[in-house]
Design an enzyme around this catalytic site. Sequence first.
Site, short mmCIF file in Angstrom:
data_model
loop_
_atom_site.label_atom_id
_atom_site.label_comp_id
_atom_site.label_asym_id
_atom_site.label_seq_id
_atom_site.Cartn_x
_atom_site.Cartn_y
_atom_site.Cartn_z
N ARG A 147 -38.54 0.80 -9.67
CA ARG A 147 -37.37 0.00 -10.11
C ARG A 147 -36.35 -0.27 -9.03
O ARG A 147 -35.71 -1.65 -9.20
CB ARG A 147 -36.59 0.94 -11.24
CG ARG A 147 -35.33 0.22 -11.82
CD ARG A 147 -34.66 1.20 -12.74
NE ARG A 147 -33.29 0.67 -13.44
CZ ARG A 147 -32.75 0.98 -14.32
NH1 ARG A 147 -33.08 2.08 -14.91
NH2 ARG A 147 -31.53 0.40 -14.89
N TYR A 174 -27.06 -9.12 -21.68
CA TYR A 174 -27.94 -9.71 -20.47
C TYR A 174 -27.52 -11.24 -20.11
O TYR A 174 -28.02 -11.56 -19.25
CB TYR A 174 -29.48 -9.44 -20.54
CG TYR A 174 -29.65 -7.95 -20.76
CD1 TYR A 174 -30.27 -7.39 -19.39
CD2 TYR A 174 -29.34 -7.08 -21.66
CE1 TYR A 174 -30.77 -6.18 -19.39
CE2 TYR A 174 -29.85 -5.67 -21.26
CZ TYR A 174 -30.28 -5.28 -20.22
OH TYR A 174 -30.84 -3.92 -19.82
N HIS A 178 -33.58 -9.32 -24.52
CA HIS A 178 -32.76 -9.26 -23.61
C HIS A 178 -32.17 -10.89 -23.29
O HIS A 178 -31.65 -11.29 -22.56
CB HIS A 178 -33.01 -8.83 -22.34
CG HIS A 178 -33.03 -7.40 -22.47
ND1 HIS A 178 -33.40 -6.52 -21.45
CD2 HIS A 178 -32.78 -6.37 -23.45
CE1 HIS A 178 -33.56 -5.00 -21.78
NE2 HIS A 178 -33.07 -5.09 -23.01
N ASN A 203 -39.89 -1.47 -20.80
CA ASN A 203 -39.55 -2.57 -20.53
C ASN A 203 -40.44 -3.44 -19.62
O ASN A 203 -41.01 -2.74 -18.89
CB ASN A 203 -37.98 -2.80 -19.83
CG ASN A 203 -36.96 -2.63 -20.81
OD1 ASN A 203 -36.92 -3.55 -21.72
ND2 ASN A 203 -36.16 -1.60 -20.49
N CYS A 219 -35.63 -2.42 -28.88
CA CYS A 219 -34.60 -2.44 -28.17
C CYS A 219 -33.45 -2.05 -28.71
O CYS A 219 -33.21 -2.07 -29.87
CB CYS A 219 -34.46 -3.72 -27.69
SG CYS A 219 -33.00 -3.96 -26.22
C1 G6P Z 1 -30.12 -1.41 -22.00
C2 G6P Z 1 -31.36 -2.00 -22.24
C3 G6P Z 1 -32.72 -1.03 -22.39
C4 G6P Z 1 -32.58 -0.52 -20.85
C5 G6P Z 1 -31.38 0.20 -20.53
C6 G6P Z 1 -31.34 0.53 -19.06
O1 G6P Z 1 -29.64 -0.54 -22.99
O2 G6P Z 1 -31.16 -2.33 -23.70
O3 G6P Z 1 -33.69 -1.94 -22.36
O4 G6P Z 1 -33.69 0.48 -20.79
O5 G6P Z 1 -30.15 -0.36 -20.72
O6 G6P Z 1 -30.48 1.71 -18.93
P1 G6P Z 1 -30.39 2.56 -17.26
O7 G6P Z 1 -29.43 3.71 -17.77
O8 G6P Z 1 -31.69 3.09 -17.07
O9 G6P Z 1 -29.96 1.48 -16.58
#
Ligand code: G6P
Length: 439
Positions: A98, A256, A203, A152, A173
Amino acid sequence: MVHKKQLKVAVIGGGSSYTPELVEGLIKRRHELPIKDLYLVDVESGREKLEIVGALAKRMVEKAGADIRIHLTLDRAEAIRDADFVTTQLRVGQLEARGWDERIPLKYNCIGQETTGAGGFAKALRTIPVILDICKEMEELAPNAFLLNFTNPAGIVTQAALKYSKIKTIGLCNLPIGLKMQIAEFYEVDVSKVDIEMIGINHLNWTTRIIVDGEDVSEAFLLKAAGAKGLTMKNISDLEWDGQFLQSLGALPCSYHRYYYMKDAMLAEQLVDLQTEGTRADVVKKVELELFELYKDPSLSIKPPQLEQRGGAYYSEVAVNLMTSIYNNKKDIQTVNVRNNGIIPFLPDDASVEVNSIIDADGAHPIQVTKQVGPEIRGLMQLVKAYEELTVEAAVHGNLKAALQALTIHPLVGNADTAQLILNDIMEQNKPFLPQFQR
Ligand code: G6P
């Protein structure tokens, strides 16, 4: 779905820090959703996390007096065999990958985000082959099970599963439920009083109708949303929406959308963060360390509130709501990712779209939208969907030409030279995870 008394659920990526939330949700709804066996499955490198999370899950179930058997395994086939629901919440390459997804685009002054733009593209290339393997395994071992995909970039991954497998797949989601909760807070009502109509793709969806307590507040809410704080997820900066912009759009953008409509400001913030706290992956690594320390505590037997610092908070509500409605043939409405089939007339039939759907024992059936959208929404949606189609093609067939075109047309890259540089870096950095391009 055949109405069985005892259900089996397999969670792939079961060692995730989010799992206690899912377990909490399953415990709360056990009277409507009789899960007998919950398999948490992970890969060898996730063994330690799986054991920690699994032990907490067992304590939670025991404390609640729930008759759910928790199984921890590295054997995916064992978990999938005869399952009723398979959920995917895996991260190929874990948080380290990531970090690459977020940093590589920033090198070229492009948004670095794990699900959208070039970062989401790289994640899709790594993830789609793994999800299609899971689908194949399901076709053999649990052909009637539902695949509930959270992984994702959820829309793109779901599109690949819908296109390349026969498994009944629904993409999920937490954004729709997150927005409902935010609206409920604005109006100080219970979330059950809020209904929304969304149109778009994962998103990148627009809310075109908002009903609170039976009253259509769509226009009034746009006025409230202008300049407001709190209309975002934990992982996305809370930059305020401009009132005139919202009025001219006539719909509420999702969190987003800030990466598209406020690209320069978002990029500037990311570049500052990079020098201070790092990318979101660095922040999440710290949150995870803290969470896993808490999870290890043998006296802990509930989901700790610290989990709500993660952007995916409340995702379990979404999963459990969906499973409950399928199991009980509820025919209620939820916003999920499904095959378009003409619901959004200007997108291909086989595109995955995120829209309101009726949920019954056969799965999710998208319903007609009551408000059509204009070219300002249509244009962006079509462009990003075209990027997604090319990305699926690139990921499934190791097609470099499609990969370059996908990145070039994405509005967060939008330049052939930059796309090529980013693509080279992605290919180099992700080599071990992209066997489809080595053939
Ligand atoms: C949002 C999205 C999710 C994503 C998450 C990431 O809620 O809808 O798809 O996985 O954020 O969160 P994080 O705490 O991993 O940055």
